[in-house]
Design an enzyme around this catalytic site. Sequence first.
Site, short mmCIF file in Angstrom:
data_model
loop_
_atom_site.label_atom_id
_atom_site.label_comp_id
_atom_site.label_asym_id
_atom_site.label_seq_id
_atom_site.Cartn_x
_atom_site.Cartn_y
_atom_site.Cartn_z
N GLY A 7 -3.50 8.28 26.96
CA GLY A 7 -3.89 9.49 26.30
C GLY A 7 -5.45 9.93 26.35
O GLY A 7 -6.06 8.80 26.49
N ALA A 8 -5.70 11.10 26.11
CA ALA A 8 -7.15 11.39 25.84
C ALA A 8 -7.29 12.47 24.93
O ALA A 8 -7.92 13.27 24.67
CB ALA A 8 -7.62 12.16 27.23
N GLY A 9 -6.62 11.86 23.58
CA GLY A 9 -6.65 12.47 22.46
C GLY A 9 -7.81 12.19 21.66
O GLY A 9 -8.81 11.93 22.28
N GLY A 12 -8.41 7.75 21.83
CA GLY A 12 -8.40 7.38 23.13
C GLY A 12 -9.35 7.87 23.58
O GLY A 12 -10.23 7.50 24.61
N ASN A 102 -2.36 1.56 13.27
CA ASN A 102 -2.12 1.02 12.04
C ASN A 102 -1.36 -0.13 11.83
O ASN A 102 -0.04 0.04 12.52
CB ASN A 102 -2.04 2.33 11.04
CG ASN A 102 -3.16 3.29 10.71
OD1 ASN A 102 -4.19 3.04 10.88
ND2 ASN A 102 -2.61 4.54 10.73
N LYS A 185 -6.56 -5.07 6.12
CA LYS A 185 -6.29 -3.73 6.37
C LYS A 185 -5.00 -3.35 6.12
O LYS A 185 -4.53 -2.11 5.28
CB LYS A 185 -6.63 -3.24 8.03
CG LYS A 185 -6.52 -1.64 8.04
CD LYS A 185 -6.84 -1.01 9.47
CE LYS A 185 -6.70 0.53 9.61
NZ LYS A 185 -7.15 0.89 10.81
N GLU A 268 4.28 7.18 9.58
CA GLU A 268 4.49 6.08 10.15
C GLU A 268 5.32 5.08 8.97
O GLU A 268 4.75 3.99 8.51
CB GLU A 268 3.22 5.25 10.42
CG GLU A 268 2.48 5.99 11.47
CD GLU A 268 1.15 5.66 11.85
OE1 GLU A 268 0.94 5.53 13.21
OE2 GLU A 268 0.49 5.29 10.96
#
Length: 309
Positions: A7-9, A12, A102, A185, A268
């Site tokens: 991806g190139a969102g 990423g 996450n 986390k 999620e």
Amino acid sequence: MHVLTLGAGAIGGYFGGRLVEGGSRVTFLVRAGRKRDLASQGLRIKSPFGDYVAPVTAITADEIEGPADLVLLTCKAYDLPSAIETIRPAVGPNTAILPLLNGLAHIEALNAEFGSTRVLGGLAKIAVTLTRDGVIEHLNDWRYLTFGEQTGEMSERILALKAAFDRTSVLASAVPNIMHAMWEKVVHLSTVAGVTGLMRASVGEIARVEGGSELMISLLERNADVAARQGFKPSDAFMEEYRRLFADRSSTYTASMLRDIERGGAIESDHILGFMLGKVRSCGLDDTIHRIAFIHAKAYEERRAAGRL
């Protein structure tokens, strides 16, 4: 090091773009529409640490020609099964996979698919968004990336990745205790997602209600107990920081899960709340709050799927 970024969102695209800017060889594995956009306009980053616009190498899944040295995985948790199938042709015997998702459930899934020796642990702390016109917009001064081997070894590939990011504006840390950091986390995230999502309110709004802080701190401590039983006891400093947060009546902090719920988006639930519920049960601990938070999230998903939001 040849890096393949799925991806190139927002995430990423940002980290992959900075690697390109720093001179690394990066290929973006994208859908056909995004490939056309990148071909015509280049990868575009708008950031306080320097805007960046440049042509990049982009391919679609049918154009993968062989293994990459490292696959950067930045999908949402609910897209992980399809992401695994997409990257599979690019994963060879010596390929490392760095997921920036996450929670922890994805580590178990990736280990099962590719073997733990190929899977790194990683955390990203950054606020970025992909605008409607395809610009990756960096929203504040967070640009942190932490990664390491699950075994704690400071391997050659970890050092090579650190060196690649050191040529960029990203503040990258290669650490020997990445799994401990990831457990901390998930303790934080499952607490704040569970409570702010369930109450549909910020930390401060919950804290201003009688018993609100106590509820959040109780859930935090139960999650910390689970982490400790897995061999990753959160530090005293971590616990004190979040006890203070959950007692702060002025805090506007909410989990991204609540924000997704409020806009009617996908969440999620299994990856964060379901994961911790399973761990609580496996430890034989009281699962009441975890069960209620998880059922709430799944009921939301049922309502969303039926188009009743």
